[in-house]
Design an enzyme around this catalytic site. Structure first.
Site, short mmCIF file in Angstrom:
data_model
loop_
_atom_site.label_atom_id
_atom_site.label_comp_id
_atom_site.label_asym_id
_atom_site.label_seq_id
_atom_site.Cartn_x
_atom_site.Cartn_y
_atom_site.Cartn_z
N GLY A 109 0.82 -1.21 0.00
CA GLY A 109 0.00 0.00 0.00
C GLY A 109 0.85 1.25 0.00
O GLY A 109 2.00 1.24 0.44
N ASP A 110 0.27 2.32 -0.52
CA ASP A 110 0.94 3.61 -0.45
C ASP A 110 -0.12 4.70 -0.50
O ASP A 110 -1.16 4.54 -1.14
CB ASP A 110 1.92 3.81 -1.60
CG ASP A 110 2.86 4.98 -1.34
OD1 ASP A 110 3.79 4.81 -0.54
OD2 ASP A 110 2.64 6.06 -1.90
N SER A 111 0.15 5.78 0.22
CA SER A 111 -0.74 6.95 0.20
C SER A 111 0.09 8.19 -0.02
O SER A 111 1.22 8.27 0.47
CB SER A 111 -1.47 7.09 1.53
OG SER A 111 -2.36 6.04 1.73
N ALA B 146 -3.36 3.69 -2.61
CA ALA B 146 -3.24 2.60 -3.57
C ALA B 146 -3.00 1.29 -2.84
O ALA B 146 -2.32 1.25 -1.81
CB ALA B 146 -2.08 2.87 -4.53
#
Length: 198
Positions: free
Chosen positions: A73-75, A111
């Protein structure tokens, strides 16, 4: 089949725990800063940058545990002028970020990419829009007295599940996306794959 979160993010782990998703957490040993710098230099959009970084983490851990499903995940936060905010490295930088966000609207892209056998097999990117109220200097300092250094690992300098909610006049989009992960689509895919019972 084993399900692994390629992160030690407390927020992402808490969401999976609260949803009753059995998982292990493994830190993805990637040079995220270099990857981000290279991608940004290539003119990538904020949405695609979050997606690419999530895939990088998922594939890295998946290569080590190929029989598992691995969630990366990434933000990231994109201000209304197109600039991106990273995690603050100091209290002073956090204060600067808050001043830049004050009275403005920004987008947060979260994401999620699931990898299996070292390759991406599923992905989803969601966007939420956050309206920051005008912040006085007194509020910024009081807020940082409460929240620093706990928010050092938070893009946008807030934990919306805590005092960070005071930054906003309104939000648009999923609370899960704001917390850093598009949880509902992830749960759907885990049911398809039999990790969760449908």
């Amino acid at each position: 089949m084993k399900f692994i979160l390629a992160s030690q993010s407390a927020s992402r782990r808490a969401m999976l725990d609260a949803a009753g998703v059995p998982h292990d957490a493994v830190t993805a040993q990637v040079d995220e800063a270099s990857a981000k710098e290279s991608l940004v230099a290539g003119g990538i959009s904020p949405r695609d940058l979050a997606d690419a970084l999530a895939e990088l983490k998922a594939r890295k851990v998946s290569g080590l545990v190929p029989a598992a499903l691995v969630l990366g995940g990434d933000s990231l936060v994109a201000l209304d002028d197109g600039s991106l905010l990273d995690k603050p490295e100091s209290r002073e930088q956090a204060a600067d970020h808050l001043r830049r966000m004050s009275g403005r609207t920004h987008d947060i892209y979260s994401a999620a990419v699931i990898a299996e056998g070292g390759r991406a097999v599923w992905r989803h990117v969601d966007r939420a829009r956050l309206h920051v109220r005008p912040l006085s200097e007194g509020f910024i300092q009081q807020y940082l007295d409460m929240e620093w250094p706990a928010i050092a690992g938070c893009v946008g300098c807030f934990r919306i599940e805590g005092p960070g909610v005071q930054l906003f006049s309104r939000t648009e989009g999923s609370q899960f996306t704001i917390l850093g992960m598009p949880l509902l689509p992830i749960l759907d895919y885990l049911r398809i794959r039999g990790i969760l019972t449908s």
